[in-house]
Enzyme design. Structure first.
Site, PDB file in Angstrom:
ATOM      1  N   HIS A 170      -4.531   6.565  11.124  1.00  0.00           N
ATOM      2  CA  HIS A 170      -3.177   6.770  10.153  1.00  0.00           C
ATOM      3  C   HIS A 170      -4.078   6.728   8.718  1.00  0.00           C
ATOM      4  CE1 HIS A 170      -2.999   2.320  10.233  1.00  0.00           C
ATOM      5  NE2 HIS A 170      -1.687   2.676   9.483  1.00  0.00           N
ATOM      6  N   ASN A 221       0.777  -0.976  -0.577  1.00  0.00           N
ATOM      7  CA  ASN A 221      -0.007  -0.030  -0.306  1.00  0.00           C
ATOM      8  C   ASN A 221       1.086   1.296  -0.038  1.00  0.00           C
ATOM      9  OD1 ASN A 221       0.897   0.054   2.792  1.00  0.00           O
ATOM     10  ND2 ASN A 221      -0.922   0.125   4.013  1.00  0.00           N
ATOM     11  N   HIS A 222       1.759   1.286  -0.451  1.00  0.00           N
ATOM     12  CA  HIS A 222       3.230   2.566  -0.863  1.00  0.00           C
ATOM     13  C   HIS A 222       2.513   3.328  -1.950  1.00  0.00           C
ATOM     14  CE1 HIS A 222       6.451   0.106   2.190  1.00  0.00           C
ATOM     15  NE2 HIS A 222       4.713   0.872   3.220  1.00  0.00           N
TER      16      HIS A 222
END
Lengths: 421, 142
Positions: A408, A206-207
């Site tokens: 986050h 998921n970067h």
């Protein structure tokens, strides 16, 4: 409400508590609405992890879960716990494999119409310049061991010296992009090997790096202080310490497993393996974790600089026309030494573990850059890739209730298979 | 008997792995790992490598073994195509693994299309035996 043998009480519309019972040393607190709580009770594992974290020796106030809580390893993702710095423990499970995974936001002076005609070329150039995917490497020359040691010790400060960005950027990074208690010697050779070619790379999963447009401004005064406006083009980067960080976590999970037996720390989950902060094992992990955190800040600093250069090339602009500036960089997987109000209204030095949780300091906090002191810390909360992300501001309430922490943004409701269906 | 089954997991990915013997369980775990990272079908082994590992439990040994495979992939862009020797042995409280296998170097383009595994986790790992079959479940952090 009941969860297994535990009762759950509702504190307010968005806050639930699992009172201390059994071997729990403190209560658990979950920030969620009613629908989310029902889902969490069905899933079970995340709530069990909140309860497990409440067993950590030296834990202060509560085992906390932010609204994007989901199943993690040891701590739930979205888990926050602070332990007494002098008598408590440190746990790699409270930081995560991707040490200092975090988010960085950079602004430009551009609007949608400035970028759209060349968007396809820009995306291609960004892909060409910033490696992504498995084993992504070689964005910049492979660092030798001496340079790696400096990078691990000095973080973003060192890469700025290598002309990736400017001194001014450092003020807008959490901890100025360097934890000064880093110990590069505590990072294994294998971790160094994994990190040597990965500075300036996004990785996978998921970067991401996104070119975004500011769609809505909820507070004009805050937006102005951040240098943001509606319709503005900004760049959002999400990545962490890559293979170096994963290896550090793995190395120290083994060390902590042995340490837990040595110090007679009995915990319900081996991924919570820990050691007293003031033990050799605890200090060594802190030193290695800080070094990995410095790697991650270096990584995001290099990626941002490469992205800026790609934009200058493709859009054919001068530096002043692009007006590219770092807004802020936050970590969401880290353990930090901080002072907070604990039980009995005492201010104590604690080790705050944030695993999938972001620091959120209120206005007037001296840790903030001068430019943001009147408004508070920017908190960057990405949504699903390609959908809305949010820029928020830290509040006093976070400082009072959650050791200055908030979510986050990476809650996952469905597995990849279920999502594809 | 299938060597492994992929299990649905909310945040990451997981496998249930099977084997008639412990050695087969470990080798099937390697097959499952390589399936998850999408190793290409055609690979060309050009080297040999030996692994000597030891841990205090069989589960830890399995995790170390898979992490070793991940290390070779991430740092050396290499995968084991076949294990020619594979032994597990328990000595008092220590489990030991020795294996020798053919190593294949992958093309950069092939590696770029693969799935990255951050880590092999210890989450709830337990190697059990039921109806003469060894099995275990492993969660991989992606």
């Amino acid at each position: 409400m009941k969860f297994k043998e535990y009762s759950i009480k509702q504190i307010d519309e968005y806050l639930y508590e699992i009172p201390q019972s059994g071997a729990m040393l403190k209560p658990g607190r979950i920030y969620a609405n009613k629908q989310m709580m029902q889902q969490l009770m069905e899933e079970a594992e995340p709530l069990q992890q909140v309860i497990n974290v409440a067993h950590l020796p030296g834990i202060e106030k509560y085992s906390l879960a932010m609204p994007d809580i989901h199943w993690g390893y040891g701590f739930p993702i979205g888990g926050v716990a602070a332990t007494d710095w002098d008598t408590g423990i440190i746990s790699p499970g409270g930081v995560g494999y991707d040490i200092n995974c975090g988010v960085r936001l950079a602004s430009t002076g551009l609007q949608n119409t400035d970028v759209k005609p060349r968007l396809k070329k820009l995306v291609e150039e960004l892909f060409r310049t910033i490696p992504t995917g498995v084993g992504s490497s070689d964005a910049i020359k492979k660092l030798n061991k001496k340079d790696m040691s400096r990078l691990l010790r000095d973080g973003a400060h060192w890469v700025v010296e290598q002309e990736f960005g400017s001194e001014e950027d450092l003020s807008f990074i959490e901890e100025t992009g360097r934890l000064n208690w880093a110990q590069p010697d505590m990072v294994s050779i294998r971790a160094i090997e994994r990190g040597q070619t990965q500075v300036g790379t996004l990785g996978s999963g998921n970067h991401f790096l996104e070119v975004d447009e500011i769609d809505r401004v909820y507070d004009e005064q805050v937006a102005e202080a951040l240098g943001l406006f509606k319709g503005q083009i900004v760049v959002l980067i999400h990545t962490g310490s890559r293979g170096l960080g994963y290896q550090v976590c793995d190395d120290y999970l083994k060390v902590m497993g042995k340490a837990a037996r040595k110090y007679h720390i009995i915990l319900p989950d081996r991924q919570l393996a820990s050691a007293p902060i003031n033990s050799p094992e605890g200090q060594n992990y802190l030193g290695a974790m800080a070094a990995a955190a410095n790697f991650a800040w270096s990584n995001r600093q290099v990626i941002m600089t490469l992205a800026k250069k790609a934009m200058l090339r493709v859009l054919g602009l001068t530096e002043s026309e692009l007006n590219f500036n770092l807004v802020y960089d936050v970590s969401h997987n880290i353990a930090k030494k901080e002072k907070h109000l604990v039980d009995d209204n005492v201010i104590k030095t604690v080790c705050v573990h944030r695993k999938g949780a972001t620091r959120a300091l209120a206005a007037n906090n001296p840790a903030l850059p001068e430019k943001y002191r009147s408004i508070g810390q920017p908190v960057l909360i990405p949504g699903d890739m390609g959908r809305y992300s949010f820029i928020c501001i830290g509040t006093k309430r976070a400082e009072q209730e959650t050791f200055a922490s908030t979510c986050h943004g990476y809650g996952r409701l469905l597995s990849r298979h279920k999502a594809k269906k | 008997m299938k060597p492994y089954t992929e299990i649905d997991h909310t945040a990451d990915t997981a496998l249930e792995i099977y084997g008639n013997t412990l050695e087969q369980l470990f080798k099937n775990a390697a097959k499952g790992f390589y399936y998850l990272v999408s190793v290409p079908d055609k690979i060309h082994p050009n080297d040999y490598r030996e692994l000597n590992l030891q841990e205090n439990s069989l589960e830890d040994l399995l995790i170390s073994f898979l992490n070793e495979l991940n290390y070779y992939l991430m740092v050396h862009s290499s995968v084991f195509s076949k294990f020619e020797h594979f032994y597990l042995k328990q000595e008092k409280e220590t489990w030991k693994l020795y294996c020798k296998g053919k190593l294949a170097l992958l093309e950069a383009e092939a590696v770029a299309n693969m799935q990255e595994i951050k880590a092999v986790t210890y989450h709830q790992i337990r190697i059990e035996k039921k109806d003469q079959i060894y099995f275990t479940q492993i969660i991989f952090d992606i």
